[in-house]
Design a protein around this motif. Sequence first.
Motif, mmCIF file in Angstrom:
data_model
loop_
_atom_site.group_PDB
_atom_site.id
_atom_site.type_symbol
_atom_site.label_atom_id
_atom_site.label_comp_id
_atom_site.label_asym_id
_atom_site.label_seq_id
_atom_site.Cartn_x
_atom_site.Cartn_y
_atom_site.Cartn_z
ATOM 1 N N THR A 587 -1.009 13.605 -9.557
ATOM 2 C CA THR A 587 -0.492 12.855 -8.426
ATOM 3 C C THR A 587 0.621 13.640 -7.744
ATOM 4 O OG1 THR A 587 -0.998 10.771 -9.532
ATOM 5 C CG2 THR A 587 0.573 10.676 -7.730
ATOM 6 N N SER A 588 0.613 13.643 -6.417
ATOM 7 C CA SER A 588 1.657 14.322 -5.657
ATOM 8 C C SER A 588 2.379 13.318 -4.769
ATOM 9 C CB SER A 588 1.057 15.453 -4.821
ATOM 10 O OG SER A 588 0.062 14.962 -3.942
ATOM 11 N N GLY A 604 -0.150 -7.420 -16.870
ATOM 12 C CA GLY A 604 -1.043 -7.704 -15.751
ATOM 13 C C GLY A 604 -1.056 -6.617 -14.695
ATOM 14 N N LEU A 605 -0.781 -5.382 -15.096
ATOM 15 C CA LEU A 605 -0.745 -4.258 -14.161
ATOM 16 C C LEU A 605 -2.051 -3.490 -14.212
ATOM 17 C CD1 LEU A 605 2.824 -2.980 -15.119
ATOM 18 C CD2 LEU A 605 2.241 -4.426 -13.186
ATOM 19 N N THR A 606 -2.482 -3.008 -13.062
ATOM 20 C CA THR A 606 -3.739 -2.257 -12.993
ATOM 21 C C THR A 606 -3.595 -1.052 -12.073
ATOM 22 O OG1 THR A 606 -4.542 -3.602 -11.132
ATOM 23 C CG2 THR A 606 -5.165 -4.315 -13.365
ATOM 24 N N ASN A 607 -4.479 -0.107 -12.293
ATOM 25 C CA ASN A 607 -4.718 0.986 -11.337
ATOM 26 C C ASN A 607 -6.148 0.841 -10.864
ATOM 27 O OD1 ASN A 607 -2.737 3.572 -12.987
ATOM 28 N ND2 ASN A 607 -2.177 2.157 -11.389
ATOM 29 N N ASN A 612 -12.896 5.104 -1.031
ATOM 30 C CA ASN A 612 -12.973 6.553 -0.869
ATOM 31 C C ASN A 612 -12.392 7.313 -2.054
ATOM 32 O OD1 ASN A 612 -10.250 6.139 -0.546
ATOM 33 N ND2 ASN A 612 -10.090 7.186 1.434
ATOM 34 N N GLY A 613 -12.069 6.601 -3.144
ATOM 35 C CA GLY A 613 -11.582 7.249 -4.352
ATOM 36 C C GLY A 613 -10.086 7.249 -4.490
ATOM 37 N N ALA A 614 -9.340 6.864 -3.458
ATOM 38 C CA ALA A 614 -7.877 6.882 -3.518
ATOM 39 C C ALA A 614 -7.383 5.858 -4.535
ATOM 40 C CB ALA A 614 -7.282 6.600 -2.143
ATOM 41 N N LEU A 615 -6.277 6.195 -5.206
ATOM 42 C CA LEU A 615 -5.752 5.372 -6.297
ATOM 43 C C LEU A 615 -4.636 4.457 -5.798
ATOM 44 C CD1 LEU A 615 -5.866 5.030 -9.476
ATOM 45 C CD2 LEU A 615 -3.882 6.564 -9.524
ATOM 46 N N ASN A 616 -4.679 3.198 -6.215
ATOM 47 C CA ASN A 616 -3.638 2.226 -5.928
ATOM 48 C C ASN A 616 -3.071 1.678 -7.235
ATOM 49 O OD1 ASN A 616 -4.130 2.570 -3.222
ATOM 50 N ND2 ASN A 616 -5.223 0.639 -2.960
ATOM 51 N N GLY A 617 -1.840 1.170 -7.187
ATOM 52 C CA GLY A 617 -1.230 0.600 -8.381
ATOM 53 C C GLY A 617 -0.239 -0.486 -8.043
ATOM 54 N N ASN A 618 0.257 -1.164 -9.098
ATOM 55 C CA ASN A 618 1.217 -2.251 -8.951
ATOM 56 C C ASN A 618 2.648 -1.746 -9.119
ATOM 57 O OD1 ASN A 618 -1.209 -3.972 -10.823
ATOM 58 N ND2 ASN A 618 -0.872 -4.291 -8.643
ATOM 59 N N PHE A 619 3.591 -2.659 -8.903
ATOM 60 C CA PHE A 619 5.007 -2.305 -8.954
ATOM 61 C C PHE A 619 5.703 -2.940 -10.153
ATOM 62 C CE2 PHE A 619 4.335 -1.688 -4.349
ATOM 63 C CZ PHE A 619 4.908 -0.428 -4.194
ATOM 64 N N LEU A 620 6.792 -2.262 -10.583
ATOM 65 C CA LEU A 620 7.685 -2.769 -11.615
ATOM 66 C C LEU A 620 9.117 -2.727 -11.111
ATOM 67 C CD1 LEU A 620 6.789 -1.161 -15.078
ATOM 68 C CD2 LEU A 620 6.545 -3.549 -14.423
ATOM 69 N N ALA A 684 7.141 -7.116 -13.752
ATOM 70 C CA ALA A 684 6.126 -6.877 -12.730
ATOM 71 C C ALA A 684 6.462 -7.665 -11.474
ATOM 72 C CB ALA A 684 4.751 -7.295 -13.255
ATOM 73 N N VAL A 685 6.299 -7.018 -10.309
ATOM 74 C CA VAL A 685 6.540 -7.679 -9.023
ATOM 75 C C VAL A 685 5.340 -7.469 -8.116
ATOM 76 C CG1 VAL A 685 9.052 -7.557 -9.116
ATOM 77 C CG2 VAL A 685 7.772 -5.638 -8.186
ATOM 78 N N ASP A 686 5.261 -8.257 -7.085
ATOM 79 C CA ASP A 686 4.116 -8.201 -6.174
ATOM 80 C C ASP A 686 4.133 -6.918 -5.349
ATOM 81 O OD1 ASP A 686 3.271 -10.641 -7.077
ATOM 82 O OD2 ASP A 686 4.290 -11.777 -5.492
ATOM 83 N N GLY A 687 2.951 -6.541 -4.922
ATOM 84 C CA GLY A 687 2.834 -5.386 -4.030
ATOM 85 C C GLY A 687 1.833 -4.371 -4.557
ATOM 86 N N ILE A 688 1.286 -3.601 -3.639
ATOM 87 C CA ILE A 688 0.332 -2.538 -3.986
ATOM 88 C C ILE A 688 0.886 -1.210 -3.455
ATOM 89 C CG2 ILE A 688 -1.983 -1.624 -3.630
ATOM 90 C CD1 ILE A 688 -1.952 -4.063 -5.405
ATOM 91 N N HIS A 689 0.917 -0.217 -4.333
ATOM 92 C CA HIS A 689 1.390 1.121 -3.945
ATOM 93 C C HIS A 689 0.195 2.056 -3.812
ATOM 94 C CE1 HIS A 689 4.216 4.472 -3.604
ATOM 95 N NE2 HIS A 689 3.408 5.147 -4.388
ATOM 96 N N GLU A 690 0.228 2.884 -2.783
ATOM 97 C CA GLU A 690 -0.832 3.860 -2.553
ATOM 98 C C GLU A 690 -0.395 5.231 -3.061
ATOM 99 O OE1 GLU A 690 -1.600 3.665 1.643
ATOM 100 O OE2 GLU A 690 -2.910 1.908 1.431
ATOM 101 N N PHE A 691 -1.114 5.744 -4.057
ATOM 102 C CA PHE A 691 -0.811 7.054 -4.633
ATOM 103 C C PHE A 691 -1.598 8.148 -3.913
ATOM 104 C CE2 PHE A 691 -0.033 4.245 -8.333
ATOM 105 C CZ PHE A 691 1.256 4.641 -8.659
ATOM 106 N N ALA A 692 -1.013 9.339 -3.891
ATOM 107 C CA ALA A 692 -1.752 10.528 -3.434
ATOM 108 C C ALA A 692 -2.220 11.259 -4.685
ATOM 109 C CB ALA A 692 -0.856 11.429 -2.588
ATOM 110 N N CYS A 693 -3.283 10.744 -5.268
ATOM 111 C CA CYS A 693 -3.778 11.237 -6.553
ATOM 112 C C CYS A 693 -5.108 11.949 -6.363
ATOM 113 C CB CYS A 693 -3.944 10.070 -7.522
ATOM 114 S SG CYS A 693 -4.520 10.535 -9.153
ATOM 115 N N VAL A 694 -5.217 13.161 -6.911
ATOM 116 C CA VAL A 694 -6.443 13.941 -6.740
ATOM 117 C C VAL A 694 -7.341 13.875 -7.976
ATOM 118 C CG1 VAL A 694 -5.375 15.523 -5.093
ATOM 119 C CG2 VAL A 694 -5.316 16.077 -7.524
ATOM 120 N N GLN A 695 -7.151 12.827 -8.791
ATOM 121 C CA GLN A 695 -7.930 12.692 -10.018
ATOM 122 C C GLN A 695 -9.428 12.838 -9.788
ATOM 123 O OE1 GLN A 695 -6.311 12.829 -12.979
ATOM 124 N NE2 GLN A 695 -6.527 10.751 -13.666
#
Length: 1024
Positions: A587-588, A604-607, A612-620, A684-695
Motif C-alpha cells: 500500500t502506498s 466488525g472491521l473488514t477490508n 476494479n480491485g481497489a481496496l477499502n477499509g474501516n476506521f479506528l 471502531a467508528v463509521d466511515g470507509i477509507h480508500e487505500f492505494a493498494c497494489v495487492q
Amino acid sequence: MSSEKKYWKSAEQLEDNSPLVESLEQNEFADHIPSDEFLGDEENLEGTQTSRRDFLKYVGFSTAAASLAACEGPVVKSIPYVVQPERIIPGVADFYATTIADGFDFASVLVKTREGRPIKIDNNKVSNGPSAGKARVHASVLDLYDIQRIQNPQIENRDVTWTEFFSSLEADLKFNAEKKTYLLTQTFASPSTDKLIKEFQEQYPNVVHIVYDTVSDEAALDAFQAKYGYRALPNYDFSKSEMIVSVGADFLGDWQGGGFDSGYSKSRVPKDGKMSRHIQFEANMSLTGANADKRVPVKPSLQKKIVVEIYNQIVGRVASTNFSDALQIHVDNAITQLKSKSSKSIFVTGLQSLEAQAMALEINESLGSEVLNLENPRLIRQGQNSKIKTLISEANAGNVGVLMIAGVNPVYSLPNSDEFVAALGNINTTVGFSMKKDETASRCKYIAATPHFLESWGDVRFTKKDYSLIQPTIQPLFNTKQFEDCLLKLTGNSSKYYEYVKTNFKSTFDGLSWNQSLHDGSFSIDMEIPKAKEIFTVDFSSGARKLMSKSDAEGFELTLYTKTSLGDGRQANNPWLQEMPDPITRTSWDNYVTMSKVDAEALGLTNTNVANGALNGNFLVVSLGDKKISKLPVIIQPGQAPGSIGIALGYGKTESIQEEMQVGVNAFPLYNDFDVNQNVTVEAVDGIHEFACVQLHHTMMGRRDIVKETTLEIFNTKDREHWNAVPKVSLNHKEVEVTSPDVDLWDEFDRSVGHHFNLSIDLNSCTGCGACVIACHSENNVPVVGKSEIRKSRDMHWLRIDRYYSSEETIVEDYDKKNNISGLTSAINTYGELEVASEEDVQVIFQPVMCQHCNHAPCETVCPVAASAHGRQGQNHMTYNRCVGTRYCANNCPYKVRRFNWFLYNQNDEFDYHMNNDLGRMVLNPDVTVRSRGVMEKCSMCIQKTQKTILDAKREGRVIEDGEFHTACSAACDNGAMSFGDINDKESVVYKQTQDDRMYHLLEYLGTKPNVMYHTKVRNTTEA
C-alpha cells in the motif's frame, strides 16, 4: 521436489470463486477504456461496420496527426556557456562521492551529475560504512529540487539578508546571555561539527547541547555505555552468522540505523550446503520477519518475557517466566539452536528498554558471538531524548533565553508536542536551521535557510573506524547557509566550513591525503572514542522484574514502526517515496493500523475490494491516556499477533508539504516516553477509507511456477529434478523439456555475436527493501501518478516487487499431507486442506518482476505497428513514437509488466508532482525520453547504461570487464540479489548463474525464454 503450496497476494484470493479475482486475472485493464477520446463519436462509430484493419488505420492516422501537432511544441530558452568549464563536457556525466547524513539515514553515496545537475544517487561501493535507508537514500536527490524549500533567511516571517540575520541574532544572544541557550540538534556524527559546537559553547558558556533522534535508540546507547564505558551502538556482521534470533528487531529495516541487510543476505545464500537460520519473534509483520525461516507472532509483553527467558537459559536465571505450551516450545528451540551454534549465533532485540538491551549484550557475550563487532561500534545514533523534558521544564521556569534547533522537527515528532509548543512561547529567541518552513521552523522568530546535503561540505564518522566526507555536487540553488557556517559566523571565525573541515582533517588524520579521501568519499582509520562521563550499572534481577511487570495488559498492544519508504517523515514531500508500495502491505500514499483477522472480526472491521480491485477499509480511533488519534484506517494483516496493532510513523505532515502529499495521520503523539511499544485502546467508528493498494494489480495468480522454493535439507539431499524440475511438453508423444529448441515455435536468434544481456535475481538474497524500485524511477524518468490513479491499477512502476503469502506454516507439513494421500476421497480432502491458506503463521516470499526481455516474446508477435521488437543484445525494445496504444502487447504479456501511459504526466496540473514544476524537472535524466500519453512503457534493461559502457570501451580501445555492465536496479542492490551482465562472456558472474542448479525462469512452461532468471528460494527449516 519444489514446493507446490498455494501462494496468494490478497485475502480476496482465498474466497472461493471470487468474481473479482477471476475478472482481474482475465482482464489486464480493470476500467473501461475511454475509446471515445481516441475514436471520436463513439455512438456513430459503433453503428458502422469497421474492420480491424480499418480500425488500425484510423488509430494510426489520428496518432500521426497528434504527433505532427506536437512538433510545434513550446520553445524552452537555454543560455549556453560563455566560457565552457574544462571539467564539464555536455552529454557526459560526472560522478562525485559524498555522504548523506540527515540524522536518520547515513550512507556513503556516488552522485551522478549532468551539466552540473545531480540526477542520480548510487551506492558507493568503496565505502565500508552502513548503507542505511536505501530507498530513501536513492530518492534523496529529488529533495534537492523540492519547491517547498525555503529560499532565504527569515526574521518573523519576512525575507532578510544574511547580514541583517546575523546582526539581529548576535544582539539577541548577547541580550539573553544571563539565561541558558539550548542547542537542540540531530545526530550529526561529525567530528568537525562536534568540535565546532564545543567552540561555540566556549564562546557562549551558557549553551547546553542536546542531541535528539526522532526515533530514539537511547536504551541501546545507555546499555552499551553501561557495559563498555562509552556511548555507541553495537555493530553486527550478519555475514558471519549461522543462527539468528531476533525479538522485535526489524534489522532489515531501520533498527539502530539499518544497513545490516547486505551482510544478512550473504549468509542466506546456500553455499557448500550451508546457510544461516533465522528465527523471528515479533508482533507486526516486518520486513525482517517476512524473511525469517521461522516467524512466531507474539505481543510486545510476551517479547519481554522471551528476552528474560533467553537470558535465564544462556547467562543465568534471574526471574521466572511462564508461556503457553506452544510458545514455550518455540522459545526452547530458539535457545537450543543459539547454544548449538555458539560463536556463530547472534541475538538481537528491538525492545526500547535499557534492561532488554543490556540483557542482549550479556547473552551475546556468553555465546562468544563473532557476529557482534565490538571493535567497530556505530556512532550514527547519539540521541539523549530524555533530556528534552529538562529543556521544557527550564523553558517553563523562564530560564531559557535562546533555543536553536537544527536538523530536527520536534513540534511534529515529539510525543508531548503540545508541551513543547507551549514552552516555545516562554523563550525570547527561537532559531530554526531548516531546509523547509516546517512545523517547528514556522514557529521560530529566526529561520536560517539551510542547503541540501548535495550542496554542503562536511565529514561523518559512521563507526569507530569508518569515516566519510561530504562535498557539494552543485552550487547552492538558493540563498542558504549551512548550520556549521552559521556557527562559525557566530563564533567570530571568518573561515568557511569547507576550510574548517579540511583543516580539521589534516590535523586529525596525519598522513592521509585529503584529495584522495575526497575522491573516494570514505576512508578507514582506528581512532579512540572518548569515555563517557556518566558511569552506571544495570541490575538484571530487578530489570527482569521490571520487564515483566506490565505484561498481559488490557486492550491492544501497539508497536510503532517506520516504513522503508518514508522513514521518520523528513522526506514526506518526496513523491517517489509516497508512491512506493510498502513491501508488506503493498500500500502506498498512507499509513494505517495493521490488525490480525481475529481481532478485526471481533470489532466488525473488514477490508473489501471494489469492482476494479481497489481496496477499502474501516476506521479506528486509537487512544493512549488522554491522547486520541481519530480515524485511522485498518488493514487486516496476515501474521499480525492477535491482541496487537501496528502504526507507521512519519505521516500526517502538513507544513511545507504539497497538498497531494499531505496524507496519513501523525502517530508520534502515541510515542510516549520514546517507547515504540504502548498499551492502547481502540474503538471502531463509521466511515470507509480508500487505500492505494497494489495487492491485486498485474496479478499472475492462477499460474504455475511463479515462485519456487525448497528446504535446505531437500536442496542438499535431492537432485535438481526433484526440487527445480524444468517443465516438459509433449513432442511426438514424448516428454521434452520446454527449453529444447525442438519445441520452439520460432527460429532462434543468433546470440553468438556481440553481447547478450541477462539479469539474475536470487530470491534468497532479495529482502524486498524496494531500493531497486526507486533507482529505476530515478534512472528512467518514471512518472508519479498519485493515489487516485493507483486505485485504478494505473501505477507506472517499471519494476514491482510482488509479495506472496504461502499456504502452510512449513513446507514439511505440505509434503507430509501430500505423501499420506491414499485413494480418491483422501486426495480430494487433502488437496482441499492445502488450498486453505494460513493467515497467522504465514510465510512470505518477495519476487522482483520487470520486463523479462523474452527471446520468444509474446508482445512482439501481436504489435500491429512493430513498436515492440527484439534487439540482438537480448533486450526487448519499445519504440515510443511507433506505438499507437492498442495495448495488445500488455494483454499478451503473461508477466503483466507493461504500463500504459494514460495521461501526460509531465507539466500537467492534474499531476502536481516534481514533473509539474521547473525545479522538480531538473532531476530528469536527459539520456531517457520523457514519455507522452498514449504509449506503452516498460523496463528497457537500462539500455542507455549498457550502450554507454560499450561506447566508452570502444573509444578507449579495450575489452569490457565483467562487472562494468549494470542496470539501475542491479546497481542499487548491494544485497547481491540482482546481477546483470553478458552471458556471452563465459567468465562472467551472470553466465555462471545460468548454470546454477537453483536457476529457473518465470512461467518457464510458456516457452517465452526470458533473459531474466530467478534462483529458487531455499529455507533453512533444520531444527537443532
